[in-house]
Design an enzyme around this catalytic site. Structure first.
Site, PDB file in Angstrom:
ATOM      1  CG  ASP A   1      -2.188   0.803   0.984  1.00  0.00           C
ATOM      2  OD1 ASP A   1      -2.209   1.640   0.058  1.00  0.00           O
ATOM      3  OD2 ASP A   1      -3.161   0.631   1.741  1.00  0.00           O
ATOM      4  CD1 TRP A   2       0.772   5.627  -3.697  1.00  0.00           C
ATOM      5  CD2 TRP A   2       0.493   3.426  -3.783  1.00  0.00           C
ATOM      6  NE1 TRP A   2       0.874   5.231  -5.018  1.00  0.00           N
ATOM      7  CE2 TRP A   2       0.712   3.884  -5.103  1.00  0.00           C
ATOM      8  CE3 TRP A   2       0.309   2.054  -3.584  1.00  0.00           C
ATOM      9  CZ2 TRP A   2       0.733   3.050  -6.214  1.00  0.00           C
ATOM     10  CZ3 TRP A   2       0.329   1.213  -4.697  1.00  0.00           C
ATOM     11  CH2 TRP A   2       0.538   1.703  -5.978  1.00  0.00           C
TER      12      TRP A   2
END
Length: 814
Positions: free
Chosen positions: A233-234
């Site tokens: 995930d970012w």
């Protein structure tokens, strides 16, 4: 790698390409080069791999309304249709959209579970039930990948709430992990072979998910045979050595990540084996080969599916997802040529999607007011605001005409871009032509605003940093706006702050300007320019608005009241603290229902809300976040042109009665102390009755369940259900199959969903559905043996319309 000859040929190209890369190139490939892409490596014929957020549309690399996307209904809506085939068709459309925007990998679907109704991002996930989630998710993934576009099933795993999501340590028993939270991922890996998966921000049982060797390398890849890419995930990747050894292939976004040069250095220092890096690079190259951006490798899909009508499919999914939970005295469908009072701000200003990274920008939106105006005879529809769910400013939209003007430190204009609304979100290289991050000093949103109402209009600012706000020649704010919490995404998901109030006259255009001094913090590993001009129309007294609505309702044959949540109630970045509708909407419904007994309430929310007046109104229709064609679909269903096709994918009830509500960690830990009892499992264990049970939903016809036959099959147990449409119009029924032990067992749910299928029939006609119940329906996870165990004994198989409306039952011995 075992596979088809085409798979083996692709793998040979991948291996040849891998041998030609040196360590630095390999490490660079595993790190995002910017917000959405991986680096191209021309020396091996590898193009840049582009990713984009979903799950209801494909935004592309630009987070802006000037690059529109088809917006489908929310994932809760898609699950409410209980139709994996429809989910597959949605995926085919999204692949089509991805190709149009040059996207190779869609960052979707979200298959986390509705553990608690307070989860702020539940609209982006499917259901409280792992089986339903897995079936819908597998359909979605199959559809997207049939169009030659990869998916990343997310967020692996136990990312079921938003509070402290970067740091929370979720403590989950192995049995609950296996039977609930891992189950949808396992089903999708087995049934759809996804090309990617995304690991979550959170920690599970003491290990961050980006570094979780056991769950990623041993379970996901080892037991299940997943051969795709694992992307973070970012901003989730935080430890070079732990993450690569834990099975994380790609650290996003770039250019500053824990991979790249740091990873190459770790190999040279002896902290990471180069073979581990090679394994990750191999998986990235395999993904590139599958989507067709590695020279010499034939993509998986060489013949694309037929073109999908996005508008038509968005409308179909919406109406198929609407759940009619109450319909007294035949209130729906509306009577022909009757008069209708449409009430609610959400009927005019539609909420069609949830907030956060799932946001896309459709080219148009059909509001309920638009849809009903087009569908009903002229002169039969009236409208009143009644109550506004918004309790704070919204991003500037209707009535604004704006342009972004970019200037350097000398004040010289270096670029411009029209902006359809007041939101600026430029990520990575997505800047106006001629503008670079090195030369950009200020961005001015400038243009005009033409109000539709006279009175005091409020203007505000969303974002962090130095701003100057001017309205109609007066500067109201020239200062620094600072964050009120320590969240790197505060600028994206934080609330707008009111900064000005100007007395304006309806129809008289004024100049507006918001200037932002661009500042890119050193601790954010991505280059992003984001802020927004916000606005709210003049407030009117709640009592006066409700009084107007009551008069409109009293004069009509039917009152249709739209109630809704807002993006400050349901969004990424925070959980809910209650299940109340915002503003004075409950008061509005009570007042209208008292004035007109034929009151229909349409609930526009992505996940459960409390409906304290539900027994006082004639009908309640749940429409979720219905996508860009939601208003047209609503008209289809209210007028009876189509049935409401949905069934509840999650239980609706009051917060006071909900058995599982804890989403706030204590001392950094969130204990999943309920074990395997979430959703309907927990409601039944607690002996509590919800407002509307899992699986519930009414149509416009009636069904009689006539027979249920159970027989063994090679791949499980087969249930055959015969039913008859006993109403006076064609209809569609979702037949649900539940399994329960013959005797009570406090360690197991009272019953659980094991299968479902849809039947269609005309008036008086019968239909038969066949449902295969998998072996897993009769297994539990044995924590001592570390394996699935078949529980032999006597079971009851039931067929019916919901968890609480079971029509037929048959015993079976396993």
């Amino acid at each position: 790698m075992v596979g088809t000859p085409a798979d083996q040929a692709r793998e040979a190209v991948v291996e040849a390409a891998l041998r030609r890369l040196d360590l630095d190139a390999k490490a660079r490939l595993l790190a995002g080069q910017d917000m959405w892409t991986l680096s191209a490596l021309p020396e091996i014929g590898l193009g840049p791999l582009v990713m984009s957020d979903g799950p209801i549309g494909v935004r592309g690399v630009r987070w802006s309304a000037d690059d529109p996307s088809v917006a489908l209904p929310s994932p809760t809506a898609l699950a409410a249709a209980w139709d994996p085939g429809l989910a597959r068709r949605a995926g085919v459309l999204l692949a089509q959209e991805a190709r149009r925007k040059g996207v190779h990998v869609l960052l979707a679907p979200t298959v986390n579970l509705h553990r608690s109704p307070l989860g702020g991002r539940h609209f982006e996930a499917y259901s409280e039930d792992p089986y339903l989630t897995g079936r819908i998710g597998a359909g979605y993934v199959t559809g997207v990948q049939s169009g030659g576009v990869g998916t990343t099933v997310k967020h692996f795993v136990a990312n079921d709430a938003e509070t402290d999501r970067f740091t929370v340590n979720n403590l989950v028993s192995e049995r609950a992990l296996r039977e609930l939270y891992l189950a949808p991922f396992e089903a999708i890996v087995a049934g759809a072979r996804p090309w990617g998966i995304m690991t979550a921000y959170n920690t599970v049982n003491g290990t961050t998910m980006t570094a979780h060797h056991h769950l990623v390398n041993e379970v996901l890849r080892g037991e299940w045979g997943f051969d795709g890419v694992n992307v973070s995930d970012w901003m989730a990747a935080r430890d070079t050595v732990a993450d690569i050894n834990g099975g994380l292939d790609v650290a996003m976004p770039g250019p500053r990540t824990v991979y790249g040069a740091a990873l190459a250095g770790a190999v040279r220092d002896g902290k990471v084996a180069e073979a581990t890096v090679d394994a990750a690079v191999r998986r990235v190259l395999r993904l590139a080969a599958r989507v067709g951006i590695l020279d010499g490798a034939e993509p998986v899909v060489t013949e694309l599916p037929e073109t999908v009508d996005g508008i038509g499919l968005a409308r179909e999914i919406a109406r198929r997802s609407f759940v009619l939970v109450r319909n007294e005295r035949g209130a729906l469908p509306l009577k022909p040529n009757g008069t209708v009072a449409l009430i609610g701000a959400a009927a005019r200003d539609a909420r069609v999607l949830g907030g956060g990274s799932a946001t896309v920008f459709p080219a148009h939106v059909v509001s309920p007011l638009d849809g009903l105006t087009a569908a009903l005879p002229e002169g039969t529809l009236s409208y009143a605001v009644g109550a506004d769910p918004a309790t704070e400013l919204a991003v500037a939209d209707g009535g604004f005409s704006l342009t972004a003007v970019c200037r350097d430190t000398d004040g010289q204009v270096i670029g411009t871009r029209p902006t359809p609304g007041g939101l600026i979100q430029w990520m990575g290289s997505d800047l106006p032509d001629g503008v670079t991050h090195d030369t950009l000093h200020t961005v001015e949103l400038t243009g005009t605003f033409t109000p539709r109402e006279s009175g005091p209009h409020t203007f505000g600012i969303k974002g962090m940093g130095a701003f100057t706000l001017t309205v109609d020649g007066t500067t109201y704010f020239d200062d620094v706006q600072r964050p009120d919490q320590d969240d790197p995404f505060e600028a994206f998901f934080g609330a707008p702050v009111p900064r000005a109030q100007a007395e304006l006259t309806a129809g008289e255009t004024v100049d507006v300007s918001l200037t932002y001094v661009v500042q890119l913090p050193d601790d954010i590993p991505m280059r992003v320019v984001t802020f927004a001009l916000a606005h709210a129309e003049p407030e009117r007294a709640a009592d006066a608005l409700i009084a107007e609505a009551v008069e409109a309702a009293r004069a009509a044959d039917t009152a249709v009241v739209m109630v809704a949540t807002t993006d400050r109630v349901e969004s990424e970045g925070f959980d809910r603290t209650d299940l109340h509708l915002p503003g004075h909407q409950d008061d509005l419904v009570r007042a209208v229902a008292a004035a007109n007994p034929n009151t229909v309430v349409v609930v526009n929310s992505g996940s459960p809300v409390e409906l304290p007046w539900r027994d006082d109104v004639a009908a309640v229709l749940l429409t979720w976040f219905p996508g860009q064609e939601g208003g047209a679909a609503l008209a289809d269903v209210l007028t009876g042109a189509h049935e409401p096709g949905g069934r509840l994918p999650t239980t609706w009830g009051s917060l006071a009665d909900a058995p599982v509500t804890q989403v706030v960690p204590a001392d950094g830990e969130l204990r999943y102390s309920e074990g395997v009892f979430i959703g309907y499992r927990a409601w039944e264990k607690a002996g509590r009755t919800p407002a509307y049970p899992f699986g519930h939903g009414l149509g416009y016809t009636d069904w009689t369940y006539e027979s249920l036959d159970i027989s063994p099959a090679a791949d499980g147990t087969t249930a055959r259900v015969r039913l008859r449409n006993t109403g006076d119009r064609p209809g569609r029924e979702v037949v649900q199959i539940y399994v329960s032990l013959a005797g009570p067992d406090p360690e197991r749910p009272a019953r659980w969903l094991a299968g479902f299928a849809s039947a269609e029939a005309g008036p008086g006609e019968s239909a038969e559905v066949t449902v295969t119940l998998p072996r897993r329906a009769f297994e539990v996870w044995d924590e001592e043996a570390k394996t699935w165990s078949l529980v032999k004994g006597s079971y009851e198989i039931t067929a019916g319309r919901s968890i609480a409306d079971r029509r037929l039952a048959r015993p079976i011995n396993v």
